[in-house]
Design a protein around this motif. Structure first.
Motif, mmCIF file in Angstrom:
data_model
loop_
_atom_site.group_PDB
_atom_site.id
_atom_site.type_symbol
_atom_site.label_atom_id
_atom_site.label_comp_id
_atom_site.label_asym_id
_atom_site.label_seq_id
_atom_site.Cartn_x
_atom_site.Cartn_y
_atom_site.Cartn_z
ATOM 1 N N SER A 29 0.808 -1.217 0.000
ATOM 2 C CA SER A 29 0.000 0.000 0.000
ATOM 3 C C SER A 29 0.839 1.264 0.000
ATOM 4 C CB SER A 29 -0.915 0.024 1.236
ATOM 5 O OG SER A 29 -1.831 -1.039 1.198
ATOM 6 N N LEU A 58 -2.031 3.833 -0.741
ATOM 7 C CA LEU A 58 -3.317 3.353 -1.248
ATOM 8 C C LEU A 58 -3.990 2.496 -0.184
ATOM 9 C CD1 LEU A 58 -1.073 3.009 -3.916
ATOM 10 C CD2 LEU A 58 -3.328 3.077 -4.980
ATOM 11 N N PRO A 59 -4.679 3.121 0.759
ATOM 12 C CA PRO A 59 -5.302 2.367 1.848
ATOM 13 C C PRO A 59 -6.533 1.612 1.372
ATOM 14 C CG PRO A 59 -5.936 4.656 1.972
ATOM 15 C CD PRO A 59 -4.942 4.558 0.854
ATOM 16 N N ARG A 60 -6.903 0.601 2.159
ATOM 17 C CA ARG A 60 -8.140 -0.151 1.901
ATOM 18 C C ARG A 60 -9.156 -0.006 3.028
ATOM 19 N NH1 ARG A 60 -7.955 -3.579 -2.440
ATOM 20 N NH2 ARG A 60 -5.900 -4.126 -3.267
ATOM 21 N N THR A 61 -8.729 0.491 4.181
ATOM 22 C CA THR A 61 -9.628 0.559 5.333
ATOM 23 C C THR A 61 -9.597 1.952 5.952
ATOM 24 O OG1 THR A 61 -7.969 -0.058 6.987
ATOM 25 C CG2 THR A 61 -9.097 -1.861 5.825
ATOM 26 N N GLU A 64 -6.585 2.371 8.204
ATOM 27 C CA GLU A 64 -5.347 2.709 7.502
ATOM 28 C C GLU A 64 -5.293 4.194 7.163
ATOM 29 O OE1 GLU A 64 -4.661 -1.709 5.480
ATOM 30 O OE2 GLU A 64 -5.098 0.007 4.185
ATOM 31 N N ARG A 105 -8.627 2.311 -3.917
ATOM 32 C CA ARG A 105 -8.817 0.923 -3.478
ATOM 33 C C ARG A 105 -9.950 0.775 -2.468
ATOM 34 N NH1 ARG A 105 -2.546 -1.313 -2.775
ATOM 35 N NH2 ARG A 105 -1.974 -1.157 -4.992
ATOM 36 N N MET A 106 -10.436 1.879 -1.941
ATOM 37 C CA MET A 106 -11.595 1.828 -1.050
ATOM 38 C C MET A 106 -12.838 1.952 -1.935
ATOM 39 S SD MET A 106 -10.270 4.112 2.198
ATOM 40 C CE MET A 106 -11.695 3.686 3.210
ATOM 41 N N ASP A 107 -13.166 0.848 -2.587
ATOM 42 C CA ASP A 107 -14.134 0.900 -3.686
ATOM 43 C C ASP A 107 -15.344 -0.012 -3.473
ATOM 44 O OD1 ASP A 107 -12.868 -1.526 -3.925
ATOM 45 O OD2 ASP A 107 -12.331 -1.285 -6.039
ATOM 46 N N ARG A 108 -15.739 -0.200 -2.215
ATOM 47 C CA ARG A 108 -16.864 -1.089 -1.936
ATOM 48 C C ARG A 108 -18.178 -0.313 -1.835
ATOM 49 N NH1 ARG A 108 -15.745 -4.002 3.434
ATOM 50 N NH2 ARG A 108 -15.010 -1.893 3.959
ATOM 51 N N GLU A 122 -17.933 3.509 -0.171
ATOM 52 C CA GLU A 122 -16.596 4.025 0.084
ATOM 53 C C GLU A 122 -16.232 5.029 -1.006
ATOM 54 O OE1 GLU A 122 -14.450 0.456 2.550
ATOM 55 O OE2 GLU A 122 -14.327 0.358 0.361
#
Length: 468
Positions: A29, A58-61, A64, A105-108, A122
């Motif tokens: 990341s 590039l965080p996911r949460t 982060e 990347r936070m793409d949900r 997100e």
């Protein structure tokens, strides 16, 4: 020069920053290769300086993101939030030695609720992806910027973006009910609501919409949805002058009609679209007006609007026969900006919005400015909103032409303010229009906005150098 870069951060500073970030982030990341980080330095705007990022994260949460902001606060490092970098004002441009915080990347899509008519997402969710997902539930998310196939919801919120359907359905700000935001010191704050109504306290949600990442980092959004409307039918009307087309726009709106789309392309834009796509739009026209309705009887609405266009001087009025023909016309409008970019290779895309009643004055003024500076300037517009996108086409390798392009851009903004308008309807301020924001809101307004920034970001680490 179109871009100017300042001295890169020292290796020892970058190394310490990377080490601290890696204490709370997976290695994949954190990107520190200069060749890679350089590709994150800018959005799509011209004439906007950019610095050299120290690192890209590039965080996911949410956790982060909080870690990144805590490290940045501790080390006094600037943070530049980014989405897909489709913006047109330099708002996502890096500053020297910054952490670029890319949220793609936070793409949900976390939730779609047909009863409450909301979606919870997100920030990295692509606009078109959300639109298709909610359509499966018989719902619609109306904001549709021209870059909807690639732009992200977080970016849309950051710049308060609009789109083709704003004349009926409004802009992004009207669909953001609530936000989760990570503040500069890493604290997580929730604003707004999930309910249809809510007036508790100051409207902090609206404050974050359009703040360009300068007050906090949006990590979750609660968005309002609408029932999916019927498919729209489109009418195309040719006019002998842009003024006549603008007169038709005024007649349509004064007549109480509520089109789902009311778009204008001048002759320069029409010819550019033909050159790029081969669509065969009528090149003899001076202005092409597209009107659409998504009502239960769109043919009747189009007939009424067609009569108003003819009364305003339209030389040809052609309603689309079916949905396929309508979609083709919309594709032509969406191709306008890429087509104008192909004219000379580089564009400056303005975003001046004026009262509808002054739209004709603005477009005629732009024609004079283009002639004065010996430039090609195409105009496409969300005509129903008075929101124009004058697009200056120029050769970036020609210093004199670049100078004339910048001068014409400034004159267009000055004209917009003179006509009672605003310097930006949906693209934001970023770097490109900082001095013009100060002119529009005045010294008292500027002082208060800076004080608001100080409350949320006392160290000034969030997207510094943007807005003011």
């Amino acid at each position: 020069m179109i871009m100017s870069r300042i001295e890169a951060p020292r290796d020892e500073d970058t190394g310490n920053l990377v080490d601290r970030l890696l204490t709370g982030l997976p290695a994949g990341s954190v990107l520190s290769d200069p060749d890679v980080t350089a590709s994150y330095a800018t959005d799509m705007a011209s004439f906007c300086p950019a610095g050299v990022p120290a690192v890209v994260v590039l965080p996911r949460t949410v956790e982060e993101v909080q870690h990144v902001l805590r490290v940045a606060t501790e080390l006094r490092v600037p943070v530049v939030p980014q989405g897909a970098r489709t913006g047109l004002s330099g708002a996502a441009n890096a500053t020297d030695g910054c952490v670029v915080l890319s949220l793609v990347r936070m793409d949900r899509i976390l939730e779609i609720d047909p009863v409450d008519r909301i979606a919870v997402v997100e920030p990295g969710v692509v606009n078109a992806t959300l639109s298709r997902a909610v359509a499966a539930h018989g719902l619609a998310y109306p904001p549709d910027p021209s870059s909807w196939e690639s732009c992200t919801i977080g970016g849309n919120i950051g710049t308060a973006s609009g789109g083709l359907c704003c004349v009926k359905y409004g802009v992004t700000a009207e669909y953001v009910l609530g936000l989760d935001v990570v503040l500069a010191d890493g604290r997580l704050m929730s604003t707004g609501r999930r309910t249809a109504k809510g007036v508790a306290g100051y409207d902090l949600t609206r404050l974050f919409v359009g703040s360009e990442g300068s007050l906090g980092v949006v990590v979750r959004a609660v968005l309002a949805l609408k029932p999916e409307p019927p498919r729209q039918l489109v009418l195309a009307a040719e006019f002998p002058s842009a003024r006549a087309a603008c007169d038709a726009v005024c007649a349509i709106m004064a007549g109480g009609h509520v089109p789902s789309l009311l778009e204008l392309m001048d002759r320069t834009t029409v010819r550019a679209v033909n050159a790029l796509t081969g669509m065969g739009l009528p090149e003899t026209t001076e202005a092409l007006l597209l009107a659409a309705f998504d009502t239960h009887d769109p043919a009747a609405d189009l007939a009424a609007v067609g009569a108003l266009c003819e009364a305003a001087g339209a030389t040809e009025v052609v309603p689309a026969d079916d949905l396929a023909e309508s979609e083709l016309l919309l594709q032509a409008r969406r191709a306008a900006l890429p087509a104008l970019e192909a004219v000379k290779g580089t564009t400056m895309i303005d975003d001046v919005c004026v009262p509808r009643s002054r739209l004709g004055d603005l477009i005629e003024g732009i024609e004079r400015i283009a002639g004065k500076h010996r430039l090609t300037i195409g105009v496409c517009a969300h005509a129903g909103d008075g929101n124009t996108h004058p697009t200056v086409c120029f050769d970036a390798s020609d210093p004199d032409e670049s100078r004339r392009a910048r001068a014409s851009f400034d004159e267009i903004m000055a004209l917009g303010l003179e006509l009672g308008g605003t310097i930006t309807g949906e693209h934001g301020v970023g770097v490109l229009k900082k001095e013009w924001l100060a002119r529009e809101i005045g010294p008292v307004g500027l002082e208060l906005q800076r004080q608001i920034k100080q409350v949320f970001d006392p160290l000034g680490i969030l997207n510094p150098g943007k807005l003011f």
